[in-house]
Design an enzyme around this catalytic site. Structure first.
Site, mmCIF file in Angstrom:
data_model
loop_
_atom_site.group_PDB
_atom_site.id
_atom_site.type_symbol
_atom_site.label_atom_id
_atom_site.label_comp_id
_atom_site.label_asym_id
_atom_site.label_seq_id
_atom_site.Cartn_x
_atom_site.Cartn_y
_atom_site.Cartn_z
ATOM 1 N N ASP A 106 0.863 -1.167 0.000
ATOM 2 C CA ASP A 106 0.000 0.000 0.000
ATOM 3 C C ASP A 106 0.909 1.228 0.000
ATOM 4 O O ASP A 106 1.713 1.401 0.911
ATOM 5 C CB ASP A 106 -0.862 -0.030 1.275
ATOM 6 C CG ASP A 106 -2.244 0.525 1.048
ATOM 7 O OD1 ASP A 106 -2.342 1.616 0.486
ATOM 8 O OD2 ASP A 106 -3.220 -0.133 1.462
ATOM 9 N N ASP A 208 -3.069 4.615 -2.421
ATOM 10 C CA ASP A 208 -4.156 5.142 -1.610
ATOM 11 C C ASP A 208 -4.676 6.467 -2.194
ATOM 12 O O ASP A 208 -3.884 7.311 -2.616
ATOM 13 C CB ASP A 208 -3.594 5.383 -0.193
ATOM 14 C CG ASP A 208 -4.667 5.658 0.839
ATOM 15 O OD1 ASP A 208 -5.513 4.776 1.058
ATOM 16 O OD2 ASP A 208 -4.656 6.757 1.435
ATOM 17 N N GLU A 271 -6.493 3.398 -5.963
ATOM 18 C CA GLU A 271 -7.773 3.473 -5.259
ATOM 19 C C GLU A 271 -8.522 4.700 -5.787
ATOM 20 O O GLU A 271 -8.049 5.824 -5.636
ATOM 21 C CB GLU A 271 -7.565 3.628 -3.745
ATOM 22 C CG GLU A 271 -8.906 3.596 -3.001
ATOM 23 C CD GLU A 271 -8.880 4.211 -1.605
ATOM 24 O OE1 GLU A 271 -9.787 3.909 -0.822
ATOM 25 O OE2 GLU A 271 -7.973 5.002 -1.303
ATOM 26 N N HIS A 332 -11.312 -2.909 3.408
ATOM 27 C CA HIS A 332 -11.244 -2.546 4.828
ATOM 28 C C HIS A 332 -11.995 -1.263 5.153
ATOM 29 O O HIS A 332 -11.911 -0.788 6.284
ATOM 30 C CB HIS A 332 -9.777 -2.412 5.218
ATOM 31 C CG HIS A 332 -9.108 -1.282 4.485
ATOM 32 N ND1 HIS A 332 -8.898 -1.301 3.125
ATOM 33 C CD2 HIS A 332 -8.650 -0.085 4.908
ATOM 34 C CE1 HIS A 332 -8.331 -0.174 2.758
ATOM 35 N NE2 HIS A 332 -8.173 0.582 3.818
ATOM 36 N N ASP A 333 -12.658 -0.686 4.162
ATOM 37 C CA ASP A 333 -13.408 0.554 4.389
ATOM 38 C C ASP A 333 -14.916 0.370 4.267
ATOM 39 O O ASP A 333 -15.664 1.310 4.533
ATOM 40 C CB ASP A 333 -12.983 1.621 3.361
ATOM 41 C CG ASP A 333 -11.530 2.043 3.515
ATOM 42 O OD1 ASP A 333 -11.060 2.121 4.665
ATOM 43 O OD2 ASP A 333 -10.875 2.292 2.486
HETATM 44 C C1 GLC Z 1 -8.087 5.220 1.914
HETATM 45 C C2 GLC Z 1 -7.952 4.018 2.813
HETATM 46 C C3 GLC Z 1 -8.635 4.305 4.120
HETATM 47 C C4 GLC Z 1 -7.943 5.495 4.748
HETATM 48 C C5 GLC Z 1 -7.957 6.690 3.808
HETATM 49 C C6 GLC Z 1 -7.033 7.769 4.262
HETATM 50 O O1 GLC Z 1 -9.395 5.445 1.546
HETATM 51 O O2 GLC Z 1 -8.463 2.885 2.179
HETATM 52 O O3 GLC Z 1 -8.604 3.202 4.981
HETATM 53 O O4 GLC Z 1 -8.566 5.827 5.952
HETATM 54 O O5 GLC Z 1 -7.515 6.338 2.523
HETATM 55 O O6 GLC Z 1 -5.706 7.353 4.131
#
Ligand code: GLC
Length: 533
Positions: A106, A208, A271, A332-333
């Site tokens: 990541d 990310d 992402e 995970h979100d």
């Molecule tokens: C992304 C991650 C999330 C995190 C956010 C800020 O969306 O998947 O878990 O809180 O970025 O880094």
């Protein structure tokens, strides 16, 4: 290539492969501190090998104050002691590669932790050479924040720094200041980070919030969202027109891709939570952007066959020429798929994920049907839930420890788990499901294996088949060989004419080899893959 030859023979690994996301805090604890670690992952590689996945993406494992559980990084080129050491990481890469498993890290380039030395320098004075590494702005004449931009985790996205009398921008927590990606030094520093990990053998990155990297250089206020739905998170009251998805972001993505291409056979995943037409822009001009801008459409789609058929059609139609599709079922979100669609439909979802055209990404625990675990208020860990309580944004419920066995703490830890376990773990755990030939885990194993050896499922065309509303059906065809996939999204029986063939897999795992005379009968909540003759 014949349909029975290995689909991977002539393909790129991330096209034919299945990606498995590990949330490292929750996968396997090896040292008894209640939090998962790298040694734990190493110990579970045989499980992943048996499951048949091709790559693991590990959520952040770098030194971090853990305000956002690793998405607030204070050192990009080391491992947090909670997870282990660089030596453990090297051992993981070696052991994974020895089993043919790739490692995807990541990369969190949009923001650092406020404890990162870069930010400590940046905030120390207006004259510090690193001042411009972050986004500092003067207050408005009345002392208020420079723009109306909102943090995704609640409140203004600007935090005031008393000492230097300016605001800094943070798209997430105030403890996650955004880096200034308009500054070439910042870009170079992060590209060096990427090279550092690729030299260590990493096979790629999941980047990310890649669509957040560049913000408006004129700092215009975001417009009000006329479609805001009451009860949704407060940041959705504005449209992020000026704070995200700016055109210049594409230049950065292209540069990142070039860095990745300096090394052989690596993958760049982004992402991107954007509507389909904007999402596909992240493949980049002439496809020089992300190999896989994550397609999250299934995470929030209404679970009805016509809606899913429609979104697949829209996604397929929007893909630029040469773009490789991908699908994600959980992360995970977001709420766990088994809770969102229900236990019976979770099997249908598995078959959908692994038979669509494009790379599949699977979230740890979904293969054993783990549920979204209710978290009592005094057990909440997630800062998002703490900042914006009571409307269901909490992400702890999809991050609970992996359920390995019926033993204490589901075999996750010998200590006290950092999040509670689902009380169903004595029945629903990997060890029990692995020996149950009809379990959802057995279904995942069979589907992943079938995909791996079946060219139609990897490279075949996607051709929708007209059905009644209950059923989603499509053909995957390669070289005149076709598979027919029929998924019953309802609990009522359904039937459809598909042509003659043979059942390869049913989600109930009890119809292998069954002859299909032309009419295919589906039980409620059943999905079937048929090899057509
Ligand atoms: C992304 C991650 C999330 C995190 C956010 C800020 O969306 O998947 O878990 O809180 O970025 O880094």
């Amino acid at each position: 290539m014949t349909s029975s030859s290995k689909a991977t023979a002539a393909s790129i690994w991330w096209q034919a492969g299945t990606i498995y996301q590990i949330y490292p805090r929750s996968f396997q604890d090896a040292n008894g501190d209640g939090v998962g670690d790298l040694k734990g992952i190493i110990g579970r590689l045989p499980y992943l090998h048996q499951l048949g996945v091709d790559a693991i993406w590990i959520s952040p494992i770098f030194p971090s104050p853990m305000a956002d559980f690793g998405y607030d990084i204070s050192d990009y080129i080391d491992i947090d002691p909670l997870f282990g050491t660089l030596a453990d990481f090297d051992a993981l890469v070696e052991a994974a590669h020895a089993q043919g498993l790739r490692i995807i890290l990541d990369l969190v380039p949009n923001h650092t932790s406020d404890a990162h030395p870069w930010f400590l320098e940046s905030r120390s004075s207006r004259e510090n050479p690193k001042r411009d590494w972050y986004i500092w702005r003067d207050p408005k004449p009345d002392g208020s924040a420079p723009t109306n931009w909102l943090s995704e985790f609640g409140g203004s996205a600007w935090a005031y720094d008393e000492a230097t009398e300016q605001y800094y921008y943070h798209a997430f927590l105030d403890r996650q200041p955004d880096l200034n990606w308009r500054n070439p030094d910042v870009r170079d520093a992060i590209y060096e980070v990427m090279r550092f990990w690729m030299r260590r053998g990493v096979d790629g990155f999941r980047v990310d919030v890649i669509w957040h990297l560049i913000k408006d250089d004129q700092y215009r206020d975001n417009p009000v969202n006329p479609n805001y739905v009451a009860g949704r998170p407060p940041h959705e009251t504005l449209i992020t027109l000026y704070s995200a998805d700016r055109p210049e972001t594409q230049d950065v993505v292209a540069e990142m891709r070039q860095v990745v291409d300096e090394f052989e056979d690596r993958v760049l995943i982004g992402e991107v939570y954007l509507p389909i037409d904007r999402l596909v822009a992240y493949y980049g001009e002439d496809l020089g952007g992300a190999h896989l801008p994550f397609n999250f459409a299934l995470l929030s789609a209404p679970w009805h066959a016509p809606d899913i058929a429609d979104l697949i059609a829209r996604y397929e139609a929007a893909l630029p020429l040469g773009a490789w599709p991908n699908w994600v079922l959980g992360n995970h979100d977001r709420p766990r798929v088994a809770t969102r669609v229900g236990e019976a439909q979770a099997r249908v979802a598995a078959m959908l994920l692994l038979t669509l055209r494009g790379t599949s990404t699977l979230y740890y625990g979904d293969e054993i049907g783990m549920r979204h675990v209710p978290i009592a208020p005094d057990q909440v860990q997630d800062s998002f839930e703490k900042n914006v309580p009571g409307i269901g944004v909490g992400r702890d419920g999809c991050r609970t420890p992996m359920q390995w066995a019926a033993s204490a703490n589901a075999g996750f830890t010998s200590g006290v788990p950092w999040l509670p376990l689902d009380d169903d773990f004595r029945e629903n755990n990997a060890a029990a499901l692995a020996v149950d030939p009809r379990s959802i885990l057995s279904l995942y194993v069979k589907l992943i294996a079938l995909r791996k050896r079946t060219t139609e499922l990897v490279f075949g065309s996607y051709d929708p088949v007209e059905t009644q509303d209950a059923v989603l059906a499509y053909r995957r065809t390669y070289d005149d060989q076709s598979l027919l996939i029929a998924l019953n999204f309802t609990s009522e029986p359904a039937s459809l004419h598909v042509g003659a063939g043979e059942v390869l897999i049913s989600t109930e795992l009890d119809r292998d080899g069954e002859n299909v005379p032309g009419l295919l009968e589906l039980r409620g909540n059943e999905g079937v893959i048929v090899r057509l003759r």
